[in-house]
Motif scaffolding. Structure first.
Motif, mmCIF file in Angstrom:
data_model
loop_
_atom_site.group_PDB
_atom_site.id
_atom_site.type_symbol
_atom_site.label_atom_id
_atom_site.label_comp_id
_atom_site.label_asym_id
_atom_site.label_seq_id
_atom_site.Cartn_x
_atom_site.Cartn_y
_atom_site.Cartn_z
ATOM 1 N N PRO A 158 -7.386 -14.940 0.941
ATOM 2 C CA PRO A 158 -6.230 -14.318 1.591
ATOM 3 C C PRO A 158 -6.361 -14.298 3.118
ATOM 4 C CG PRO A 158 -6.968 -12.971 -0.239
ATOM 5 C CD PRO A 158 -8.011 -14.039 -0.009
ATOM 6 N N ARG A 159 -5.241 -14.365 3.774
ATOM 7 C CA ARG A 159 -5.206 -14.371 5.235
ATOM 8 C C ARG A 159 -4.750 -13.023 5.756
ATOM 9 N NH1 ARG A 159 -8.429 -17.486 4.611
ATOM 10 N NH2 ARG A 159 -8.119 -19.703 4.347
ATOM 11 N N PRO A 160 -5.347 -12.530 6.865
ATOM 12 C CA PRO A 160 -4.961 -11.214 7.391
ATOM 13 C C PRO A 160 -3.530 -11.211 7.912
ATOM 14 C CG PRO A 160 -6.532 -12.297 8.862
ATOM 15 C CD PRO A 160 -6.400 -13.167 7.655
ATOM 16 N N VAL A 161 -2.827 -10.120 7.611
ATOM 17 C CA VAL A 161 -1.469 -9.945 8.135
ATOM 18 C C VAL A 161 -1.322 -8.624 8.880
ATOM 19 C CG1 VAL A 161 -0.323 -11.471 6.493
ATOM 20 C CG2 VAL A 161 -0.610 -9.053 5.931
ATOM 21 N N ALA A 162 -2.201 -7.648 8.612
ATOM 22 C CA ALA A 162 -2.091 -6.361 9.303
ATOM 23 C C ALA A 162 -3.386 -5.572 9.145
ATOM 24 C CB ALA A 162 -0.931 -5.546 8.744
ATOM 25 N N GLY A 163 -3.575 -4.651 10.049
ATOM 26 C CA GLY A 163 -4.685 -3.707 9.984
ATOM 27 C C GLY A 163 -4.300 -2.475 10.767
ATOM 28 N N ARG A 164 -4.597 -1.296 10.214
ATOM 29 C CA ARG A 164 -4.178 -0.064 10.888
ATOM 30 C C ARG A 164 -5.154 1.053 10.593
ATOM 31 N NH1 ARG A 164 1.827 1.607 10.297
ATOM 32 N NH2 ARG A 164 1.865 -0.114 11.737
ATOM 33 N N ARG A 165 -5.452 1.829 11.648
ATOM 34 C CA ARG A 165 -6.243 3.043 11.471
ATOM 35 C C ARG A 165 -5.353 4.129 10.897
ATOM 36 N NH1 ARG A 165 -11.908 2.678 12.863
ATOM 37 N NH2 ARG A 165 -11.976 4.907 13.083
ATOM 38 N N ILE A 166 -5.917 4.915 9.993
ATOM 39 C CA ILE A 166 -5.191 6.026 9.384
ATOM 40 C C ILE A 166 -5.971 7.290 9.689
ATOM 41 C CG2 ILE A 166 -4.338 7.034 7.244
ATOM 42 C CD1 ILE A 166 -4.444 4.157 6.076
ATOM 43 N N GLY A 167 -5.385 8.191 10.414
ATOM 44 C CA GLY A 167 -6.052 9.451 10.719
ATOM 45 C C GLY A 167 -7.311 9.313 11.552
ATOM 46 N N GLY A 168 -7.486 8.192 12.187
ATOM 47 C CA GLY A 168 -8.625 8.012 13.083
ATOM 48 C C GLY A 168 -9.927 7.600 12.430
ATOM 49 N N LEU A 169 -10.069 7.756 11.110
ATOM 50 C CA LEU A 169 -11.344 7.469 10.456
ATOM 51 C C LEU A 169 -11.277 6.406 9.365
ATOM 52 C CD1 LEU A 169 -12.655 11.118 10.130
ATOM 53 C CD2 LEU A 169 -13.382 9.386 11.786
ATOM 54 N N VAL A 170 -10.122 6.144 8.859
ATOM 55 C CA VAL A 170 -9.948 5.206 7.753
ATOM 56 C C VAL A 170 -9.149 4.012 8.263
ATOM 57 C CG1 VAL A 170 -8.909 4.915 5.468
ATOM 58 C CG2 VAL A 170 -10.032 7.064 6.070
ATOM 59 N N ALA A 200 -4.302 -5.454 5.399
ATOM 60 C CA ALA A 200 -3.435 -6.170 4.475
ATOM 61 C C ALA A 200 -3.708 -7.653 4.656
ATOM 62 C CB ALA A 200 -1.972 -5.860 4.735
ATOM 63 N N PHE A 201 -3.953 -8.320 3.534
ATOM 64 C CA PHE A 201 -4.183 -9.744 3.510
ATOM 65 C C PHE A 201 -3.175 -10.353 2.539
ATOM 66 C CE2 PHE A 201 -8.190 -7.689 4.386
ATOM 67 C CZ PHE A 201 -8.682 -8.394 5.460
ATOM 68 N N ARG A 202 -2.739 -11.566 2.808
ATOM 69 C CA ARG A 202 -1.761 -12.237 1.964
ATOM 70 C C ARG A 202 -2.379 -13.468 1.354
ATOM 71 N NH1 ARG A 202 1.968 -16.335 2.438
ATOM 72 N NH2 ARG A 202 3.904 -16.016 1.304
ATOM 73 N N ARG A 203 -2.225 -13.616 0.036
ATOM 74 C CA ARG A 203 -2.701 -14.815 -0.626
ATOM 75 C C ARG A 203 -1.754 -15.959 -0.292
ATOM 76 N NH1 ARG A 203 -3.232 -16.233 -7.053
ATOM 77 N NH2 ARG A 203 -3.883 -18.371 -6.686
ATOM 78 N N PRO A 204 -2.274 -17.111 0.130
ATOM 79 C CA PRO A 204 -1.390 -18.235 0.458
ATOM 80 C C PRO A 204 -0.552 -18.656 -0.753
ATOM 81 C CG PRO A 204 -3.606 -18.634 1.265
ATOM 82 C CD PRO A 204 -3.676 -17.410 0.407
ATOM 83 N N GLY A 205 0.576 -19.216 -0.476
ATOM 84 C CA GLY A 205 1.466 -19.713 -1.525
ATOM 85 C C GLY A 205 2.816 -19.030 -1.457
ATOM 86 N N ALA A 206 3.655 -19.394 -2.367
ATOM 87 C CA ALA A 206 5.048 -18.920 -2.456
ATOM 88 C C ALA A 206 5.309 -17.824 -1.535
ATOM 89 C CB ALA A 206 5.409 -18.545 -3.869
#
Length: 129
Positions: free
Chosen positions: A107-119, A123-129
């Motif tokens: 899978p290829r990265p599409v997003a990344g986000r901190r949640i509440g400063g510690l977590v 999000a990665f997407r599998r190639p294809g359709a």
């Protein structure tokens, strides 16, 4: 609960091995069978050997439908988490390790986000359709 060596496991305080086998896992779906998303929430850091973590990401990527999302949510080994909990949880892995496991699985990265400063959620997407 988590999957380990083909079994569902959970922590039972007071047991020497700190886990109990709950039941056998159902057979995994065929490659690309159906899931739109696979969530790995506070799961990957519990697998200590790198090969086990890589296998977790590979299996999650394998069962995703083409275009499906892999979403790991974890604490990372970084300044914020170390400042809060000290050096104890060295089983938290750095951001680069998480990205590397996913990249190796496909899978290829599409997003990344901190949640509440510690977590951190990726999000990665599998190639294809």
């Amino acid at each position: 609960m988590w999957a380990y060596e083909g079994l569902w496991c959970k922590i039972l305080p007071g047991r020497a091995d700190q886990r109990a086998i709950v039941e056998e896992l159902p057979p995994p779906p065929a490659a690309g069978a159906s899931p739109d998303s696979v969530l790995l929430v506070f799961a990957a850091h519990e697998l200590r050997p790198a090969a086990d973590r890589a296998a977790l990401f590979a299996e999650a990527a394998r069962v995703l439908r083409p275009g499906g999302r892999l979403v790991p949510v974890e604490h990372l080994r970084d300044t914020a988490n170390t400042a809060l909990v000290g050096p104890g949880p060295w089983h938290f892995r750095p951001r680069a390790t998480r990205l590397g496991h996913a990249a190796a699985a496909g899978p290829r990265p599409v997003a990344g986000r901190r949640i509440g400063g510690l977590v951190t959620a990726f999000a990665f997407r599998r190639p294809g359709a």
